[in-house]
Design a protein around this motif. Sequence first.
Motif, PDB file in Angstrom:
ATOM      1  N   ILE A   1       0.858  -1.183   0.000  1.00 39.62           N
ATOM      2  CA  ILE A   1       0.000   0.000   0.000  1.00 39.62           C
ATOM      3  C   ILE A   1       0.895   1.234   0.000  1.00 39.62           C
ATOM      4  O   ILE A   1       1.664   1.462   0.933  1.00 39.62           O
ATOM      5  N   TYR A   2       0.806   2.017  -1.081  1.00 42.34           N
ATOM      6  CA  TYR A   2       1.675   3.186  -1.242  1.00 42.34           C
ATOM      7  C   TYR A   2       0.994   4.479  -0.815  1.00 42.34           C
ATOM      8  O   TYR A   2       1.602   5.543  -0.842  1.00 42.34           O
ATOM      9  N   GLU A   3      -0.280   4.364  -0.467  1.00 45.60           N
ATOM     10  CA  GLU A   3      -1.032   5.506   0.031  1.00 45.60           C
ATOM     11  C   GLU A   3      -1.456   5.173   1.464  1.00 45.60           C
ATOM     12  O   GLU A   3      -0.970   4.224   2.038  1.00 45.60           O
ATOM     13  N   SER A   4      -2.335   5.977   2.023  1.00 47.93           N
ATOM     14  CA  SER A   4      -2.821   5.637   3.362  1.00 47.93           C
ATOM     15  C   SER A   4      -3.743   4.426   3.273  1.00 47.93           C
ATOM     16  O   SER A   4      -4.354   4.163   2.232  1.00 47.93           O
ATOM     17  N   LEU A   5      -3.836   3.685   4.353  1.00 44.07           N
ATOM     18  CA  LEU A   5      -4.718   2.518   4.381  1.00 44.07           C
ATOM     19  C   LEU A   5      -6.155   2.930   4.116  1.00 44.07           C
ATOM     20  O   LEU A   5      -6.887   2.254   3.381  1.00 44.07           O
TER      21      LEU A   5
ATOM     22  N   SER B   1      -7.260   5.449   2.326  1.00 38.86           N
ATOM     23  CA  SER B   1      -7.421   5.727   0.891  1.00 38.86           C
ATOM     24  C   SER B   1      -7.472   4.436   0.087  1.00 38.86           C
ATOM     25  O   SER B   1      -8.279   4.294  -0.842  1.00 38.86           O
ATOM     26  N   TYR B   2      -6.622   3.480   0.458  1.00 30.85           N
ATOM     27  CA  TYR B   2      -6.593   2.192  -0.228  1.00 30.85           C
ATOM     28  C   TYR B   2      -7.934   1.478  -0.105  1.00 30.85           C
ATOM     29  O   TYR B   2      -8.476   0.970  -1.094  1.00 30.85           O
TER      30      TYR B   2
ATOM     31  N   SER C   1     -10.638   3.289  -2.093  1.00 34.11           N
ATOM     32  CA  SER C   1     -10.437   3.053  -3.531  1.00 34.11           C
ATOM     33  C   SER C   1     -10.892   1.650  -3.917  1.00 34.11           C
ATOM     34  O   SER C   1     -11.475   1.442  -4.988  1.00 34.11           O
ATOM     35  N   SER C   2     -10.627   0.681  -3.034  1.00 31.55           N
ATOM     36  CA  SER C   2     -11.042  -0.701  -3.301  1.00 31.55           C
ATOM     37  C   SER C   2     -12.562  -0.817  -3.368  1.00 31.55           C
ATOM     38  O   SER C   2     -13.106  -1.510  -4.240  1.00 31.55           O
TER      39      SER C   2
END
Length: 199
Positions: free
Chosen positions: A68-72, A74-75, A78-79
Motif C-alpha cells: 500500500i503506497y497511500e494511506s490505508l 485511501s486504499y 479506492s477498493s
Amino acid sequence: MSEKVLYEKRLLERIKNDSDAAFEEIYNRYWKQLFNFGMRKLNQREIVEGIVQEVFIDLWVRRKSISIYESLSSYLHSSVNFRIINQYKSRSIREKYLDTLKAQSPDTSISIEELIQFKDLKLNIKGIIKKFPIQRQKAYKLRFNKGLSYSEIADVMEISVSTVEKHLIRAIKDLRVSLRELTLASGMALLQDPLFFFL
C-alpha cells in the motif's frame, strides 16, 4: 509522514505477521466509513455490505504480499469504489447478455445443459459446505441461506462480528479452492448466484 499514516503502517505490519487483533482493529475502525461511502455511491444496502466484506476479505487473504503506497484509508476506499464501478459494469453486461438470450430463444433463457451444470454445481457446493467445521458451516448458512447480516449472525451465534468475518473468509476461500477444477460454464452459473458472493 503523519501520525495517522504511521499508525496504519504499524497495523499493516502486524497483519502481515498474522495478527487477528490488528485485523479486527482495522475492521472496526473502517467498516462503517466504507459502508457509508458505498451507500452514497450505490444506495443498495445488501450489495454494498457484500462489497465492503469483499474488501476486508481481500485485505486478509493478500496480507502477506499486499503493498500500500497511500494511506490505508485511501486504499480501502479506492477498493470499495473499484468494486462499485465493476458492479455497474457487470450488471450492464449481464443485462445485455440476458437480452441477447431472450432475443435468440424467446421461450427460454437457459439451456437444459446449463441447468444440469448448475444443478451439479449446487451439489458440489453443498458437499463442500458439509465438510466445514460446525461453526463455519453455521455462519455460512446463516449468511447465504437465511440472508442474515454479519451483526445478526454474531448475535445468533453469540460471537463477535470479526469472528463471523473470519469464519466467512475461510468458507469462501475453501469454496474457491475446491471449485477451481469445475468447468467455466459451471463457474459462470455460480457467478449468477448472488447468495455466493453477497453476504
